[in-house]
Motif scaffolding. Structure first.
Motif, short mmCIF file in Angstrom:
data_model
loop_
_atom_site.label_atom_id
_atom_site.label_comp_id
_atom_site.label_asym_id
_atom_site.label_seq_id
_atom_site.Cartn_x
_atom_site.Cartn_y
_atom_site.Cartn_z
N LEU A 464 49.76 11.60 80.38
CA LEU A 464 51.13 12.09 80.26
C LEU A 464 51.61 12.06 78.80
CD1 LEU A 464 52.94 10.53 83.35
CD2 LEU A 464 52.02 12.83 83.10
N HIS A 465 52.46 13.04 78.47
CA HIS A 465 53.04 13.14 77.13
C HIS A 465 53.96 11.94 76.88
CE1 HIS A 465 55.09 14.77 73.65
NE2 HIS A 465 54.23 15.80 73.64
N PRO A 466 53.93 11.37 75.67
CA PRO A 466 54.81 10.21 75.37
C PRO A 466 56.29 10.47 75.66
CG PRO A 466 53.21 10.55 73.62
CD PRO A 466 53.05 11.71 74.55
N ASP A 467 56.75 11.73 75.41
CA ASP A 467 58.17 12.04 75.67
C ASP A 467 58.50 11.93 77.14
OD1 ASP A 467 58.46 12.52 73.02
OD2 ASP A 467 58.42 14.72 73.16
N VAL A 468 57.57 12.36 78.00
CA VAL A 468 57.77 12.27 79.46
C VAL A 468 57.86 10.80 79.87
CG1 VAL A 468 56.74 12.75 81.72
CG2 VAL A 468 56.66 14.49 79.91
N ILE A 469 56.95 10.00 79.33
CA ILE A 469 56.93 8.56 79.66
C ILE A 469 58.25 7.90 79.23
CG2 ILE A 469 55.81 6.37 79.06
CD1 ILE A 469 53.17 8.01 78.81
N THR A 470 58.73 8.27 78.04
CA THR A 470 59.98 7.69 77.53
C THR A 470 61.17 8.09 78.39
OG1 THR A 470 59.07 7.83 75.29
CG2 THR A 470 61.46 7.49 75.48
N ARG A 471 61.21 9.36 78.84
CA ARG A 471 62.34 9.83 79.66
C ARG A 471 62.43 9.09 80.99
NH1 ARG A 471 60.24 15.40 78.40
NH2 ARG A 471 61.18 15.94 76.39
N PHE A 472 61.30 8.60 81.49
CA PHE A 472 61.30 7.82 82.73
C PHE A 472 61.41 6.32 82.46
CE2 PHE A 472 59.61 11.78 84.46
CZ PHE A 472 60.25 11.85 85.68
N GLU A 473 61.82 5.97 81.22
CA GLU A 473 62.08 4.58 80.82
C GLU A 473 60.83 3.71 80.91
OE1 GLU A 473 65.39 3.20 83.09
OE2 GLU A 473 66.67 4.87 82.51
N LEU A 474 59.69 4.31 80.58
CA LEU A 474 58.42 3.57 80.54
C LEU A 474 58.00 3.40 79.09
CD1 LEU A 474 56.58 5.35 83.49
CD2 LEU A 474 57.82 3.20 83.56
N THR A 475 57.15 2.42 78.83
CA THR A 475 56.79 2.10 77.43
C THR A 475 55.30 2.14 77.18
OG1 THR A 475 56.82 -0.25 78.06
CG2 THR A 475 58.84 0.66 77.07
N MET A 476 54.48 2.32 78.20
CA MET A 476 53.02 2.29 78.01
C MET A 476 52.40 3.61 78.48
SD MET A 476 52.02 -1.57 79.01
CE MET A 476 52.93 -2.95 78.36
N PRO A 477 51.14 3.85 78.06
CA PRO A 477 50.48 5.11 78.44
C PRO A 477 50.29 5.21 79.95
CG PRO A 477 49.26 3.96 76.70
CD PRO A 477 50.30 3.02 77.20
N CYS A 478 50.19 6.44 80.39
CA CYS A 478 50.06 6.67 81.84
C CYS A 478 49.21 7.93 82.08
CB CYS A 478 51.44 6.84 82.46
SG CYS A 478 51.43 7.02 84.25
N SER A 479 48.26 7.84 82.98
CA SER A 479 47.46 9.00 83.39
C SER A 479 47.86 9.39 84.81
CB SER A 479 45.97 8.67 83.35
OG SER A 479 45.57 8.46 82.02
N ALA A 480 47.77 10.68 85.10
CA ALA A 480 48.20 11.15 86.43
C ALA A 480 47.28 12.24 86.95
CB ALA A 480 49.64 11.66 86.36
N LEU A 481 47.26 12.35 88.26
CA LEU A 481 46.47 13.38 88.95
C LEU A 481 47.32 13.91 90.09
CD1 LEU A 481 43.90 14.70 90.39
CD2 LEU A 481 43.47 12.43 91.31
N GLU A 482 47.42 15.22 90.22
CA GLU A 482 48.13 15.81 91.37
C GLU A 482 47.27 16.93 91.95
OE1 GLU A 482 52.54 16.95 93.02
OE2 GLU A 482 52.28 16.48 90.90
N LEU A 483 47.11 16.91 93.28
CA LEU A 483 46.19 17.80 93.97
C LEU A 483 46.85 18.41 95.19
CD1 LEU A 483 43.08 18.30 93.44
CD2 LEU A 483 42.63 16.58 95.19
N ASP A 484 46.66 19.70 95.41
CA ASP A 484 47.14 20.37 96.60
C ASP A 484 46.07 20.24 97.69
OD1 ASP A 484 48.30 21.95 98.51
OD2 ASP A 484 48.51 23.73 97.26
N LEU A 485 46.42 19.67 98.84
CA LEU A 485 45.43 19.42 99.89
C LEU A 485 45.26 20.58 100.85
CD1 LEU A 485 46.23 15.68 100.78
CD2 LEU A 485 44.41 16.57 99.32
N GLN A 486 46.20 21.55 100.85
CA GLN A 486 46.13 22.66 101.82
C GLN A 486 44.81 23.44 101.77
OE1 GLN A 486 49.93 21.70 103.21
NE2 GLN A 486 48.68 23.29 104.05
N PRO A 487 44.25 23.72 100.55
CA PRO A 487 43.01 24.51 100.51
C PRO A 487 41.78 23.83 101.10
CG PRO A 487 44.12 24.54 98.36
CD PRO A 487 44.77 23.48 99.18
N PHE A 488 41.88 22.51 101.36
CA PHE A 488 40.70 21.78 101.83
C PHE A 488 40.61 21.68 103.35
CE2 PHE A 488 41.67 20.18 97.56
CZ PHE A 488 40.47 20.41 96.94
N LEU A 489 41.57 22.31 104.04
CA LEU A 489 41.54 22.24 105.51
C LEU A 489 40.42 23.13 106.07
CD1 LEU A 489 45.34 22.31 106.35
CD2 LEU A 489 43.78 20.39 106.48
#
Length: 489
Positions: A464-489
């Protein structure tokens, strides 16, 4: 009326531009206590909110008849021509000034939109020119009801005459019990612009006919015609067997405006019989219940993701516009978000289009927990879709975040590989899965990738971008993953 002459409400043709209908009635020799007075005001408020549709269909005005003189005139005038002292105010205002005054009033500001863009505003005068009310906004202070009030003049102005009659019937039937002679109401005469005269309240009774077989079949009971007529009478629907087969004649009083169709009568019979007294029976049709495939997949994934060391979070499906747009570095117009028309709080303005903000807010609320924080959520997001009859569709998503002193991209990448292994999708192009570098303002430049599976884009992962982390009042790095499950049915 004891005098033999009814109170009259004269409607002028100018009202056609705003609220063309009005009905009226009088309650004589009523005795108010503090409890009755509070109940009287509360009844008006509840009617205004539900059947009156927040005063847009009907507005109720109640006045101390001894402080005003009939006949009354219901007309419409330009805002600058209307001057009176409104309820609980100390001086006179013009209608234009009142609109400005009530823009900050927590209660009345919700009704201003009904007439504020109209060229004329509705107003009711007595024979001396005293303003009774400016519906649907406020009554005049001169004729306000108090504990000493004995005679009450009730007027209802409306855009829907049927609703106005129902509301007037409810007011007089409920409060006529406090008159010196209980359950009596004095009629009032309403004169329309074309000269037609109507007497209100109508207090109209009507009859419906239905068969006991219909009720027995729909409710799932087996009672005689006489017994069902007795049950309906208990529900204030005077009923009797006509003798023509199993026919029942039901009299619907003015107090039961909710009875529109025979189905409503059937429901009352079921309530009088008692839902718990209806014998449970096995359906004749043979059906086998089954879980939706998407829910089954979700349940199976939850188990293995928890086994991978991630903790499940469950967040609200509604969020603020900031959460899904500004804080992620996006514009709200690009999100395809469904907006709530009358949000009660800034936290619940739109339906979420991504699960990421909810997880980041969960981390922010648990910053004191030992690191690393590893969270996941599998829930629905809501997206605009013109092909659906409701204009939107739900989409099942999986989102995971890793929050620690180091970004931990390899942890999130490893979780993606494990998820694909569980979904039985092999690495590689074509029918497999692969990742490809991408640009996204939510993620750090050069640290974002799109996920492709079975030939289509199914999600994103990255740091995640440092600005995004700061806007959510966080202070450390963060990695994220988001996946749409509908295509796997």
């Amino acid at each position: 009326p004891a005098s033999g002459e009814s109170q009259r409400l004269i409607i002028t043709k100018e009202t056609a531009a705003v609220r063309p209908h009005a009905v009226a009635a009088v309650l004589r020799n009523i005795t108010f206590t503090q409890e009755r007075y509070d109940s009287f005001i509360e009844l008006q408020e509840k009617l205004h909110q539900n059947i009156c549709r927040k005063r847009s269909l009907v507005a109720i005005g109640t006045h101390d008849l001894d402080t005003i003189d009939g006949p009354f005139t219901y007309t419409a005038k330009a805002p600058a021509q209307i001057n009176f002292k409104p309820l609980n105010q100390t001086k006179e205002y013009s209608a234009t000034e009142l609109m400005s005054l009530y823009k900050t009033d927590s209660h009345l500001r919700h009704y201003l939109h009904i007439i504020e863009d109209k060229p004329v505003y509705p107003v009711i005068y007595d024979s001396n020119g005293i303003v009774l009310s400016m519906p649907p906004i406020i009554n005049g202070d001169h004729s306000k009801i108090s504990l000493r009030t004995k005679n009450v003049f009730i007027e209802c102005t409306a855009t829907d005459l049927t609703k106005a009659k129902i509301v007037l019937d409810m007011m007089v039937t409920m409060f006529s019990e406090y008159c010196a002679q209980p359950f009596t109401v004095e009629e009032a005469e309403v004169v329309y612009p074309d000269g037609k005269t109507c007497i209100y309240p109508e207090l109209a009774y009507r009859t419906e006919k239905l068969s006991s077989e219909f009720i027995n079949r729909k409710v799932g009971i087996n009672e005689s015609t006489e017994k069902i007529a007795q049950l309906l009478t208990q529900m204030c629907l005077k009923s009797k067997a006509t003798g023509a087969g199993d026919e029942i004649e039901v009299e619907i009083p003015p107090t039961r405006s909710d009875v529109i169709h025979t189905c409503d009568i059937m429901e009352d019979a079921a309530i009088a019989y008692g839902f718990n007294n209806i014998i449970r029976t096995t359906p004749r049709t043979y059906t086998v219940a089954n879980q939706f495939p998407i829910n089954k997949l979700t349940e199976l994934l939850r188990q293995d993701l928890a086994a991978a060391g991630f903790t499940e979070a469950l967040n609200f499906a509604l969020c603020s516009k900031e959460d899904i747009a500004d804080k992620l570095g996006k514009k709200i117009e690009d999100t395809k978000a469904i907006h709530i028309s009358n949000p009660k709080t800034a936290e619940f303005q739109v339906a979420r289009t991504t699960l990421l903000p909810g997880l980041l807010k969960t981390i922010a609320a648990n910053r004191k927990m030992p690191l690393p924080l590893k969270l996941f959520e599998i829930s629905d997001v809501v997206l605009k879709d013109e092909t659906k009859d409701v204009g939107a569709r739900n989409s099942r998503r999986f989102c995971a975040v890793y929050y620690s002193k180091s970004p931990g991209f390899e942890v999130i990448h490893g979780l993606l590989d494990r998820t694909m292994q569980l979904l039985e999708v092999r690495p590689g192009p074509g029918e497999g899965y692969s990742i490809k570098a991408a640009d996204d303002c939510t993620f750090f430049p050069g640290r974002c990738a799109e996920i492709f599976a079975r030939g289509q884009r199914v999600g994103r992962l990255g740091v995640l971008h440092p600005d995004v982390i700061t806007r959510f009042e966080l202070t450390m790095p963060c990695s994220a993953l988001e996946l749409d499950l509908q295509p796997f049915l």
